[in-house]
Structures are given as C-alpha cells and as structure tokens.
Design a protein around this motif. Structure first.
Motif, PDB file in Angstrom:
ATOM      1  N   THR A  63       0.847  -1.183   0.000  1.00 13.68           N
ATOM      2  CA  THR A  63       0.000   0.000   0.000  1.00 13.68           C
ATOM      3  C   THR A  63       0.886   1.238   0.000  1.00 13.68           C
ATOM      4  OG1 THR A  63      -1.776  -1.131   1.189  1.00 13.68           O
ATOM      5  CG2 THR A  63      -1.777   1.269   1.261  1.00 13.68           C
ATOM      6  N   GLU A  64       0.694   2.102  -0.972  1.00  9.69           N
ATOM      7  CA  GLU A  64       1.425   3.354  -1.043  1.00  9.69           C
ATOM      8  C   GLU A  64       0.921   4.267   0.068  1.00  9.69           C
ATOM      9  OE1 GLU A  64       2.725   6.312  -4.632  1.00  9.69           O
ATOM     10  OE2 GLU A  64       0.584   5.965  -4.367  1.00  9.69           O
ATOM     11  N   LEU A  65       1.784   4.577   1.013  1.00 10.47           N
ATOM     12  CA  LEU A  65       1.335   5.270   2.215  1.00 10.47           C
ATOM     13  C   LEU A  65       0.878   6.703   1.937  1.00 10.47           C
ATOM     14  CD1 LEU A  65       3.964   3.942   4.764  1.00 10.47           C
ATOM     15  CD2 LEU A  65       1.613   3.190   4.429  1.00 10.47           C
ATOM     16  N   ALA A  66       1.418   7.327   0.894  1.00 13.05           N
ATOM     17  CA  ALA A  66       1.039   8.708   0.597  1.00 13.05           C
ATOM     18  C   ALA A  66      -0.392   8.821   0.088  1.00 13.05           C
ATOM     19  CB  ALA A  66       1.995   9.308  -0.438  1.00 13.05           C
ATOM     20  N   THR A  67      -0.888   7.738  -0.533  1.00 11.76           N
ATOM     21  CA  THR A  67      -2.215   7.796  -1.156  1.00 11.76           C
ATOM     22  C   THR A  67      -3.187   6.749  -0.651  1.00 11.76           C
ATOM     23  OG1 THR A  67      -1.596   6.305  -2.964  1.00 11.76           O
ATOM     24  CG2 THR A  67      -1.151   8.672  -3.268  1.00 11.76           C
ATOM     25  N   GLY A  77      11.652   1.541  -8.021  1.00 11.47           N
ATOM     26  CA  GLY A  77      10.829   2.013  -6.917  1.00 11.47           C
ATOM     27  C   GLY A  77       9.601   2.774  -7.355  1.00 11.47           C
ATOM     28  N   THR A  78       9.339   2.814  -8.666  1.00 15.76           N
ATOM     29  CA  THR A  78       8.161   3.510  -9.181  1.00 15.76           C
ATOM     30  C   THR A  78       6.898   2.728  -8.849  1.00 15.76           C
ATOM     31  OG1 THR A  78       9.438   4.467 -10.983  1.00 15.76           O
ATOM     32  CG2 THR A  78       7.039   4.425 -11.246  1.00 15.76           C
ATOM     33  N   PHE A  79       5.898   3.421  -8.352  1.00 11.40           N
ATOM     34  CA  PHE A  79       4.641   2.797  -7.948  1.00 11.40           C
ATOM     35  C   PHE A  79       3.724   2.583  -9.148  1.00 11.40           C
ATOM     36  CE2 PHE A  79       0.159   3.386  -6.627  1.00 11.40           C
ATOM     37  CZ  PHE A  79       0.024   2.272  -5.812  1.00 11.40           C
ATOM     38  N   HIS A  80       3.081   1.417  -9.171  1.00 15.53           N
ATOM     39  CA  HIS A  80       2.090   1.093 -10.191  1.00 15.53           C
ATOM     40  C   HIS A  80       0.837   0.592  -9.490  1.00 15.53           C
ATOM     41  CE1 HIS A  80       5.152   1.178 -13.448  1.00 15.53           C
ATOM     42  NE2 HIS A  80       5.956   0.734 -12.488  1.00 15.53           N
ATOM     43  N   PRO A  81      -0.263   1.296  -9.569  1.00 14.62           N
ATOM     44  CA  PRO A  81      -1.487   0.809  -8.915  1.00 14.62           C
ATOM     45  C   PRO A  81      -2.031  -0.416  -9.625  1.00 14.62           C
ATOM     46  CG  PRO A  81      -1.977   2.737 -10.243  1.00 14.62           C
ATOM     47  CD  PRO A  81      -0.480   2.575 -10.279  1.00 14.62           C
ATOM     48  N   TRP A  82      -2.640  -1.295  -8.841  1.00 16.34           N
ATOM     49  CA  TRP A  82      -3.306  -2.446  -9.446  1.00 16.34           C
ATOM     50  C   TRP A  82      -4.515  -1.969 -10.242  1.00 16.34           C
ATOM     51  CZ3 TRP A  82      -0.162  -6.244  -9.312  1.00 16.34           C
ATOM     52  CH2 TRP A  82       0.561  -6.599  -8.163  1.00 16.34           C
ATOM     53  N   THR A 131     -12.523  -7.752  -6.919  1.00 19.01           N
ATOM     54  CA  THR A 131     -13.083  -6.409  -6.786  1.00 19.01           C
ATOM     55  C   THR A 131     -12.668  -5.768  -5.476  1.00 19.01           C
ATOM     56  OG1 THR A 131     -15.096  -7.416  -5.896  1.00 19.01           O
ATOM     57  CG2 THR A 131     -15.067  -6.913  -8.264  1.00 19.01           C
ATOM     58  N   GLY A 132     -12.194  -6.569  -4.519  1.00 18.92           N
ATOM     59  CA  GLY A 132     -11.761  -6.038  -3.232  1.00 18.92           C
ATOM     60  C   GLY A 132     -10.272  -5.815  -3.123  1.00 18.92           C
ATOM     61  N   GLY A 133      -9.502  -6.152  -4.163  1.00 21.08           N
ATOM     62  CA  GLY A 133      -8.067  -5.934  -4.115  1.00 21.08           C
ATOM     63  C   GLY A 133      -7.270  -7.162  -4.488  1.00 21.08           C
TER      64      GLY A 133
END
Length: 402
Positions: A63-67, A77-82, A131-133
């Motif tokens: 989990t990206e803590l900033a968002t 280290g680049t974030f990619h959302p699921w 659908t929940g992650g």
C-alpha cells in the motif's frame, strides 16, 4: 486461490497512530508530526547466497502510504497501482523483477510502502485481483496456483519515521532468508539468519515431533521441501488436530478459576494492570478499581495459533493489549508457570508438553533466537525485526538450504 488470513506483524512501537489491514498488508499511518528525513525510496540489496541455481523472481507489493492505493513497485521504486479486479479474480500484471543469480546481488529501490517483498525460486508467483483488491498466495490451500512453488516473503513498512523490516514465519517456514538495515553511521543491523544446519535441523525436529506436527511439512513431487505450514494453517488444512492445545487451555481455565492472572500489558506503564478470573465459563478482566473491562471465551487451538477469533486483538488500549499478552502466553505455554504476564524471559518458553512446537523449533534454530513464530511474538521483544529511523539501505539475504 483464496485471500490469505491477515495477521499483524510489523507494529512500530514509535507509531502512536492506528494500523489497519488491507488486502493482507499492514498499513501504518505515520504521526502527524513526522519529519521528511526519509527519502521517497531507499536502496534494497537482495543477495543470493542460497546455493540454488534456480532463477529468482522478486516482487515489491503493498500500500502506497502517501495515497492509500494498493499496487506494486518496479526495480526503480516507481509505484504502479493495481487495475480493477473481477469476480472471479482476474490475473494481476506481472510485477516480477528478475532477481540475482547464485552468488550475486541485485540492488533495487524500496518505496514508502507498507507491504511485502516476495521472492520465488524457479517459477513466477501467481497473483490475482478481485473487486476487493489483491489476492495473495494461500499456502494452506493445496489447490492454490502457488502451492508447488518454492517462495517466501518479508514484510516491511517504510515511512517518514523510518524502516521496519522483518523475517516472518507467521504463515509458514520456507526458503531461508535474513533482513537488515544500514544505519547512518554505516553499521548494519540484521536478523533472520539460521544457525549452521538450522534449515535441515528445523525440518528434522518437526518430523520427530509426535502429535501430527510432522504433517505440517509440504514436499513437492520432485522431493523438494517447500515449506512447513504454521499450525493455524495446518488446522485449516486438516494436517494438525484442531484439539492440539485443548489440554493446556483446560488447565489454564482450571487454574484461574481460583487464582488471579495479572496482565501488565505496557512495559513503559507498569501501573496499568488488569486482573483475570474465570467465572461462568469466561475469563473476565477487571481494572484496578474492580470494574469489568473485557471478557474472553475459552479459546480453541486455531484462535491461539492465529491470535484472532476468540483471542481477537482490536487496536485499542484495553482488549487488544490483554489479548496479545494472552496469545503470547498460550503459544509459549507460560500461563500456568507465571500468573504475572507477559512473561518476557525466553528461559521459560515452550516448556510444557502442550505448546506451539512449530514456533519452539523455529526459535531454537535462529542464530539470534529471534523469530516471528506467531503473530504476537513481539511480546517481550522476541521478534525478528530490525528498525532504523533514518535508514540508508535495506537488505534481504537469501540463505543456504542447509
């Protein structure tokens, strides 16, 4: 494949904020006055001392803590959302990073996540999205697509207050590894290394333990030992009797029907005490004024090994701290020998014939004696966790299978 049962491991003591579980990952909310000394990413060096020639695959997910978004990080280290998942679950994007060859090291970037770093040997892991992650590997499920893959993971939280990274055996004992963090002065703190011969020593000891404990071991058709399931997962899979802790629980229940169990849950607040007595089939806890604060039903073995269900530990200042103390006392079998809990001296742990033999045997093989043999093995600071408030680098060392 099923969603793994969530058990909290990384609980930075300096964080006074709430923790929440999301998709099996521990999410830490940093204090409002946190500084910005920790950069957005830090180096993570993965060293392959395993002795195996298999291709290693590394995954950084969390989990990206900033968002608050869930996703994965690439080698930079680049974030990619699921992306959105489905029902039935849909395949997740390939988040794998080619790991180091035998005897080599690889440095990637670790972002400000609360999450996990997975590593697998020979095959890529299968992740799916509902659908929940994210749906993560469920080691207790023989039909899970990852059931025959040799893999493991570490858990970490990196935020403005620093890095917490552990070596965990809460769900399984599998591919050996250690973790470390480099401090500003250049020194490195590590944990998770086994003693020489400790990997084989653990499995040999578990095989020799009567009462179904040997059934926790899972072996692939080619003879490769994949893992030993944690006892709670073993009960779920039908490998370990669901009544394995009953005798000890019954003796505890009898003892504290006529005696008082005193729980002092906060080491830095010794004046806060709670007093437990069994009455009417429940263990009632009162405070110093005699007011009832919480009650516990007699726990079953699964509740003890998982530190949940009848030993649920909410994020509060009363029931949660009492529950985690009880959970540690049951797993370590110290509740009969010491009416003042927590018992923090390892000399008295696991001495009863009825105990968490899985955790006992793991601790016996650790070079520093530290492990996460169950979810609240941090009671008394016996957990395999390293932390620094100004981390310069993190390490994961893939250790020999010997």
């Amino acid at each position: 494949m099923s969603v793994t049962r969530s058990t909290p491991r990384i609980r930075p003591a300096s964080l006074l904020a709430a923790f929440a579980l999301a998709a099996g990952l521990l999410v830490a909310t940093p204090p409002s006055d946190a500084g910005a000394a920790v950069p957005a990413t830090i180096p993570l060096t993965v060293t392959n001392n395993s002795g195996r020639s298999d291709q290693v695959h590394v995954y950084v997910i969390g989990t990206e803590l900033a968002t608050g978004r869930q996703g994965w990080a690439d080698a930079s280290g680049t974030f990619h959302p699921w992306p959105a998942g489905g029902n039935p679950p849909t395949p997740a994007p390939d988040a794998s990073i080619p790991g180091p060859a035998r005897g080599q090291a690889l440095t990637i970037r670790m972002p400000k996540f609360s999450g996990r770093v997975y590593f697998s040997y020979g095959q890529k892991l299968v992740f799916r999205l509902t659908t929940g992650g994210l749906v993560q590997p469920a080691v207790q499920n023989p039909s899970d697509p990852n059931a025959n893959i040799l893999f493991n993971w570490t858990e970490y939280t990196l935020n403005d207050s620093g890095l917490w990274i552990n070596s965990t055996q809460v769900d399984m004992f599998s591919a050996p590894y250690a973790v470390g963090v480099k401090r500003p002065d250049g020194t490195t703190k590590t944990t998770g290394h086994l003693k020489p011969g400790g990997y084989n020593g653990f499995f040999n000891a578990l095989r020799a333990q009567p009462g179904g404990w040997a059934n926790l071991i899972r072996t692939r058709s080619d003879g490769t030992i994949l893992r030993a399931l944690a006892p709670g997962h073993g009960i779920e899979a039908g490998a370990l009797p669901a009544t394995v802790m009953n005798d000890y629980v019954n003796r505890v229940w009898t003892k504290y029907a006529t005696q008082t169990l005193t729980v002092t849950p906060f080491a830095n607040q010794p004046s806060i005490k709670y007093y437990g007595r069994v009455s009417g089939g429940v263990m009632n806890f009162t405070n110093g004024s005699g007011a009832l604060v919480t009650s516990f039903q007699k726990p079953d073995s699964d509740s003890i090994f998982g530190c949940y269900k009848l030993l649920d530990a909410p994020n509060d200042l009363v029931r949660g701290p009492i529950s985690r103390t009880l959970c540690a006392g049951y797993n370590r079998s110290t509740l009969l020998t010491n009416p003042n809990q927590p018992d923090t001296s390892s000399a008295g742990f696991y001495q009863d014939a009825v105990t968490n033999h899985y955790s006992r045997k793991i601790h016996a093989q650790m070079a520093d004696g530290k492990a996460y043999g169950f979810a609240f093995d941090d009671v008394g600071a016996h957990e395999s966790l390293v932390h620094d408030g100004d981390p310069r680098q993190a390490y994961i060392t893939l250790d020999p299978f010997s």
